[in-house]
Design an enzyme around this catalytic site. Structure first.
Site, PDB file in Angstrom:
ATOM      1  N   CYS A 186       0.786  -1.223   0.000  1.00  0.00           N
ATOM      2  CA  CYS A 186       0.000   0.000   0.000  1.00  0.00           C
ATOM      3  C   CYS A 186       0.823   1.281   0.000  1.00  0.00           C
ATOM      4  O   CYS A 186       1.933   1.327   0.486  1.00  0.00           O
ATOM      5  CB  CYS A 186      -0.972   0.102   1.176  1.00  0.00           C
ATOM      6  N   GLY A 199       0.602  -0.330  -4.619  1.00  0.00           N
ATOM      7  CA  GLY A 199      -0.636  -1.082  -4.462  1.00  0.00           C
ATOM      8  C   GLY A 199      -1.565  -0.822  -5.634  1.00  0.00           C
ATOM      9  O   GLY A 199      -1.921   0.328  -5.882  1.00  0.00           O
ATOM     10  N   ASN A 233      -0.414   1.567   5.650  1.00  0.00           N
ATOM     11  CA  ASN A 233       0.586   0.789   4.910  1.00  0.00           C
ATOM     12  C   ASN A 233       1.362  -0.028   5.929  1.00  0.00           C
ATOM     13  O   ASN A 233       1.934   0.521   6.865  1.00  0.00           O
ATOM     14  CB  ASN A 233       1.535   1.737   4.151  1.00  0.00           C
ATOM     15  N   GLY A 234       1.366  -1.349   5.744  1.00  0.00           N
ATOM     16  CA  GLY A 234       2.098  -2.224   6.660  1.00  0.00           C
ATOM     17  C   GLY A 234       1.281  -3.461   6.942  1.00  0.00           C
ATOM     18  O   GLY A 234       0.364  -3.808   6.186  1.00  0.00           O
ATOM     19  N   CYS A 292      12.703  -1.351   6.434  1.00  0.00           N
ATOM     20  CA  CYS A 292      12.665  -2.502   5.520  1.00  0.00           C
ATOM     21  C   CYS A 292      13.786  -2.400   4.483  1.00  0.00           C
ATOM     22  O   CYS A 292      13.841  -1.451   3.699  1.00  0.00           O
ATOM     23  CB  CYS A 292      11.319  -2.531   4.818  1.00  0.00           C
ATOM     24  N   TYR A 338      13.835  -2.825  -4.106  1.00  0.00           N
ATOM     25  CA  TYR A 338      12.778  -2.971  -5.094  1.00  0.00           C
ATOM     26  C   TYR A 338      11.580  -2.062  -4.876  1.00  0.00           C
ATOM     27  O   TYR A 338      11.054  -1.498  -5.834  1.00  0.00           O
ATOM     28  CB  TYR A 338      12.299  -4.431  -5.095  1.00  0.00           C
ATOM     29  N   SER A 350      12.783  -2.273 -12.504  1.00  0.00           N
ATOM     30  CA  SER A 350      13.391  -2.319 -11.169  1.00  0.00           C
ATOM     31  C   SER A 350      14.845  -2.769 -11.221  1.00  0.00           C
ATOM     32  O   SER A 350      15.628  -2.448 -10.333  1.00  0.00           O
ATOM     33  CB  SER A 350      12.563  -3.206 -10.245  1.00  0.00           C
ATOM     34  N   ASP A 371      18.479  -8.469 -12.293  1.00  0.00           N
ATOM     35  CA  ASP A 371      17.118  -8.349 -11.761  1.00  0.00           C
ATOM     36  C   ASP A 371      17.214  -8.053 -10.265  1.00  0.00           C
ATOM     37  O   ASP A 371      18.270  -8.242  -9.648  1.00  0.00           O
ATOM     38  CB  ASP A 371      16.345  -9.660 -12.024  1.00  0.00           C
ATOM     39  N   ASP A 372      16.102  -7.603  -9.680  1.00  0.00           N
ATOM     40  CA  ASP A 372      16.164  -7.187  -8.268  1.00  0.00           C
ATOM     41  C   ASP A 372      16.055  -8.351  -7.295  1.00  0.00           C
ATOM     42  O   ASP A 372      16.629  -8.311  -6.216  1.00  0.00           O
ATOM     43  CB  ASP A 372      15.078  -6.146  -7.974  1.00  0.00           C
ATOM     44  N   CYS A 389       7.575 -12.398   4.558  1.00  0.00           N
ATOM     45  CA  CYS A 389       7.534 -11.131   5.287  1.00  0.00           C
ATOM     46  C   CYS A 389       6.203 -11.036   6.010  1.00  0.00           C
ATOM     47  O   CYS A 389       5.156 -11.288   5.413  1.00  0.00           O
ATOM     48  CB  CYS A 389       7.663  -9.968   4.304  1.00  0.00           C
ATOM     49  N   CYS A 439      15.561  -4.023   8.906  1.00  0.00           N
ATOM     50  CA  CYS A 439      14.978  -5.363   8.927  1.00  0.00           C
ATOM     51  C   CYS A 439      15.491  -6.104   7.696  1.00  0.00           C
ATOM     52  O   CYS A 439      15.442  -5.564   6.585  1.00  0.00           O
ATOM     53  CB  CYS A 439      13.459  -5.292   8.872  1.00  0.00           C
ATOM     54  N   CYS A 491      13.538 -11.340   5.638  1.00  0.00           N
ATOM     55  CA  CYS A 491      13.222 -12.237   4.511  1.00  0.00           C
ATOM     56  C   CYS A 491      14.474 -12.907   3.957  1.00  0.00           C
ATOM     57  O   CYS A 491      14.383 -13.913   3.266  1.00  0.00           O
ATOM     58  CB  CYS A 491      12.459 -11.492   3.417  1.00  0.00           C
TER      59      CYS A 491
END
Ligand code: SF4
Length: 487
Positions: free
Chosen positions: A23, A50, A124-125, A259, A265, A306, A368-369, A405, A456, A459
């Site tokens: 979002c 989003g 958002n989150g 994050c 990305y 990206s 690529d990302d 995540c 963080c 992932c």
């Protein structure tokens, strides 16, 4: 207001959508301005965060109106819709679902009457204690029946049900009870509020217009509405904006854990996070990738868009020429038109098309990302081979994604992540590349110029900085599952 079928728009690109963000949020307090239009353009700039639904709430000081629907920002609002949304302040949202399915009722902003007026909220989150919060809401309002199935709906209800003198006081009570990642913009009839979780997982910035103030997920959205960047909203901070200006309060000590994937990305390249321009950071990640995983090759190409800055960095550092080998059709991706079987079989070609004259006979480095399930990269390698590439060396500007995540990005379940079951050589074989290299975690973090304690990286490492739900099988439909079980 509601699209008749009430359905999610279709992802015409097949199953492997890559990481999906959770979002974009935008808020504006600017009496005398066309706040709905400013919010529309703010959301337009945040569309990449989003694409499932969009909504705007405005207030003229007496009454809040909200308009939301499924689809892209440009699909949801017409000039006429925006003209009906008059007021001095507004909040807006574009959604990718992480808790609750993608349906109209779950679109945001959420709206809820309170004893001191109306509350509209955009988030958002992803909260990690939604179940506990739902129980709290049920205690406060025994007759509570949920319309929506999102953590945002629960949070809105909790704020609205407080026995406080105003929204600000309710927020100071409720915010410390929320666990997980949240960058919020919300409003009552007269005041705009913005708050960020104590870890500041998702970005949120404050900007200044000549006639007022703006808050947005990314600094790029400030640029697009002509607002000057003032500062980031701090982790653990609540700000209130009204005729008296901006008031700031800290409801928790900041424990930053931004994050890391935003740098790789999620954020736009023209956004700045923690003082670093995202484009510059991605170029530095690409240079690091070239140092860690050199290749004998004739051409470096990005997977647009990206992968573009990292490919530029890789080419610069390695001395291998940079070129465009894949053309992106930016306007395909989400549509309400159900693709025919023939179109569906084209898969990735709808999105990317190779430039045969550039690729033929060459040894290609393709940057690529990230790799999530591996389907996209497998399709790209096949496409490049069909276009005549002699060798294909895949380079990835993030470490292997091995863990899901819980803080607002929907990668895939753990079992679906290709790096969860396979090592790098096995992934290379699976996608059909001649070589494969991922940037190291240390190399990636060094490129962000942020210390690793303030990021963080769960992932990649599985070390989650915020407690995650005990039952890891609880996915984004957890509230729907609970309801189905009759709790
Ligand atoms: S787990 Fe990954 S995507 Fe999620 S907040 Fe942490 S770094 Fe970002």
């Amino acid at each position: 207001m509601r699209r008749p079928d009430g359905l999610l728009n279709h992802n015409v690109l097949g199953e492997d959508k890559g990481p999906q963000d959770a979002c974009g949020v935008f808020g504006v307090w600017a009496p005398g301005e066309e706040v709905a239009k400013l919010t529309f353009y703010g959301l337009y700039a945040l569309q990449h965060r989003g694409t499932e639904s969009a909504g705007i709430a405005t207030s003229d000081g007496e009454r809040i109106l909200v308009y939301k629907d499924m689809g892209l920002v440009s699909q949801v609002f017409t000039e006429g819709d925006l003209a009906t949304l008059k007021g001095n302040l507004a909040v807006g949202h574009c959604r990718y679902s992480t808790t609750g399915s993608s349906t109209w009722v779950n679109a945001q902003p959420t709206l809820r009457p309170t004893k001191y007026g109306t509350l509209a909220l955009a988030h958002n989150g992803n909260l990690t204690n939604t179940g506990d919060l739902a129980e709290l809401v049920q205690k406060l309002e025994a007759t509570y029946t949920r319309g929506a199935t999102t953590d945002t709906e629960i949070m809105t209800a909790l704020l609205a049900l407080q026995d406080s003198k105003n929204v600000e006081a309710s927020a100071l009570t409720v915010l410390p009870q929320l666990e997980g990642a949240f960058s919020l913009v919300f409003m009552d009839e007269r005041t705009l509020y913005a708050a960020r979780d104590r870890h500041g997982v998702r970005p949120l910035v404050l900007g200044k217009l000549e006639t007022g103030w703006v808050v947005a997920s990314e600094s790029a959205a400030l640029d697009i509405v002509g607002a000057a960047f003032v500062r980031e909203i701090e982790p653990g901070e609540l700000i209130c904006i009204d005729a008296n200006g901006v008031r700031s309060q800290h409801w928790a000590d900041a424990q930053p854990k931004g994050c890391l994937f935003e740098y790789v990305y999620l954020a736009r390249p023209d956004t700045t996070i923690a003082g670093s321009g995202i484009h510059k950071t991605r170029v530095a990640i690409g240079a690091q990738l070239a140092r860690e995983h050199p290749a004998e090759a004739d051409l470096v190409i990005p997977v647009p868009e990206s992968g573009t800055p990292a490919a530029i960095g890789y080419a610069k550092e390695s001395g291998i020429p940079y070129g465009m080998g894949l053309v992106k059709n930016s306007y395909v991706g989400r549509t309400f038109i159900q693709p025919s079987q023939t179109i569906r079989q084209l898969g990735i070609r709808l999105k990317l098309n190779p430039l045969r004259e550039i690729i033929e006979g060459k040894r290609i480095v393709v940057v690529d990302d990230s790799i999530v399930r591996g389907n996209t990269q497998r399709a790209i390698v096949r496409m490049l081979r069909e276009a005549g590439a002699r060798e294909i060396h895949v380079r990835i500007s993030s470490p292997p994604v091995k863990w899901p995540c819980y803080y607002g990005i929907d990668f895939a379940s753990r079992a679906e992540l290709i790096a969860n079951g396979l090592d790098v050589q096995e992934i290379r074989r699976s996608i059909g590349a001649d070589s494969l290299g991922y940037v190291s975690l240390e190399g990636l973090i060094a490129a962000t110029e942020v210390s690793s304690e303030k990021l963080c990286s769960a992932c990649f490492t599985g070390e989650y900085p915020i407690r995650i739900p005990e039952d890891l099988s609880e996915g984004k439909m957890r509230l729907e599952i609970t309801e189905a079980h009759g709790h």
